[in-house]
Design an enzyme around this catalytic site. Structure first.
Site, PDB file in Angstrom:
ATOM      1  N   ASN A 129     -43.457  25.187 -24.368  1.00  0.00           N
ATOM      2  CA  ASN A 129     -42.809  24.174 -25.189  1.00  0.00           C
ATOM      3  C   ASN A 129     -43.585  23.970 -26.485  1.00  0.00           C
ATOM      4  O   ASN A 129     -43.192  24.430 -27.548  1.00  0.00           O
ATOM      5  CB  ASN A 129     -42.656  22.867 -24.424  1.00  0.00           C
ATOM      6  CG  ASN A 129     -41.737  21.878 -25.135  1.00  0.00           C
ATOM      7  OD1 ASN A 129     -41.257  20.928 -24.543  1.00  0.00           O
ATOM      8  ND2 ASN A 129     -41.445  22.073 -26.407  1.00  0.00           N
ATOM      9  N   LYS A 138     -37.467  20.664 -12.127  1.00  0.00           N
ATOM     10  CA  LYS A 138     -38.886  20.897 -12.355  1.00  0.00           C
ATOM     11  C   LYS A 138     -39.600  19.614 -11.970  1.00  0.00           C
ATOM     12  O   LYS A 138     -39.424  18.572 -12.617  1.00  0.00           O
ATOM     13  CB  LYS A 138     -39.167  21.249 -13.816  1.00  0.00           C
ATOM     14  CG  LYS A 138     -40.659  21.430 -14.095  1.00  0.00           C
ATOM     15  CD  LYS A 138     -40.943  21.568 -15.580  1.00  0.00           C
ATOM     16  CE  LYS A 138     -42.444  21.496 -15.829  1.00  0.00           C
ATOM     17  NZ  LYS A 138     -42.779  21.480 -17.274  1.00  0.00           N
TER      18      LYS A 138
END
Length: 257
Positions: free
Chosen positions: A206, A96
């Site tokens: 998250n 990522k």
């Protein structure tokens, strides 16, 4: 099924691993979410010393795929170096890619992002770029070798939900065959359902889970919302209208005098 760089996945939820109150709660959230991919920051785990080793053992025990990220990188050189280190540590070509351009908003530096993506793609990485909702940046990233795009819907950790629905819809319309994953800014399950109803392929979360009162329960809620949003998109969501439209036909109705 969701297909990312040739890998088929049943879950459309990707889950971050930072900010959880404890490793046990993280494990419960991962299991509750039914995710098959978790993101891990190399810098955070490297700085953790012995605790970092314990964290890595926990992730392996969960049986999920790891997507390392270059969180905290503010230059191309920094991001590329971190990505190469992550490949060695985690044994995966997936990365990522984050190249942060603004300290306050954590907005991606799209110029540096494209440059870093081109370098990493050329070295065999499967790049998942954290980007803005800009069409031109998206095109440049695809030209650089990315096969997946990860636009934000609001600044990282802001929990504000999709701020520019038209831009997100435009991205989906311009790149119908490209996997699009909303990354950053989701705060509620309803936000996740909303972007999935636009035709997005997955959501990366998250803070909204990790900082919830009950992270495991919130992970379950998000999993259900994402699935519902995707099913709604497949079924055909009714477009908004400017005027009222009766559900009961006017023509042919009985008239009483």
């Amino acid at each position: 099924m969701l297909c990312l760089y040739g890998t088929e996945l049943a879950s459309r939820l990707l889950l971050g691993t930072a900010l959880y109150p404890s490793p046990a709660i993280l494990a419960e959230a991962v299991k509750g979410s039914r995710t098959e991919i978790v993101t891990v920051s190399l810098r955070r785990e490297a700085a953790g010393g012995r605790s970092g080793e314990q964290f890595w053992s926990l992730i392996r025990s969960l049986g999920v795929r790891v997507l390392p990220n270059t969180a905290g990188c503010h230059s191309v050189k920094e991001a590329v170096t971190t990505a190469k280190m992550a490949r060695e540590v985690f044994g995966t070509d997936w990365i990522k890619l984050e190249v942060i351009g603004n300290h306050d908003t954590l907005q991606p530096d799209v110029f540096g992002l494209v440059e870093a993506a081109r370098i990493l793609s050329g070295e065999g990485f499967a790049v998942f770029p954290y980007t803005t909702d800009d069409l031109v940046a998206a095109e440049r990233l695809l030209d650089a070798g990315c096969q997946v795009l990860m636009p934000w819907c609001a600044p990282i950790g802001s929990a504000r939900g999709p701020l520019n629905v038209d831009a997100l819809r435009s991205l989906r319309g311009h790149f119908p065959g490209v996997p699009l994953i909303v990354d950053a800014g989701i705060g509620r399950p309803s936000h996740a359902a909303a972007v999935m109803e636009l035709g997005y392929d997955a959501v990366l979360l998250n803070t909204a889970v990790a900082k919830a009162g009950d992270p495991a329960a919130m992970a379950v809620a998000f999993a259900k919302a994402i699935e519902a949003g995707h099913e709604a998109w497949l079924a055909g969501v009714l477009a908004p209208r400017d005027v009222a439209v009766p559900s009961t036909p006017v023509i042919g109705k009985a008239v009483f005098s």
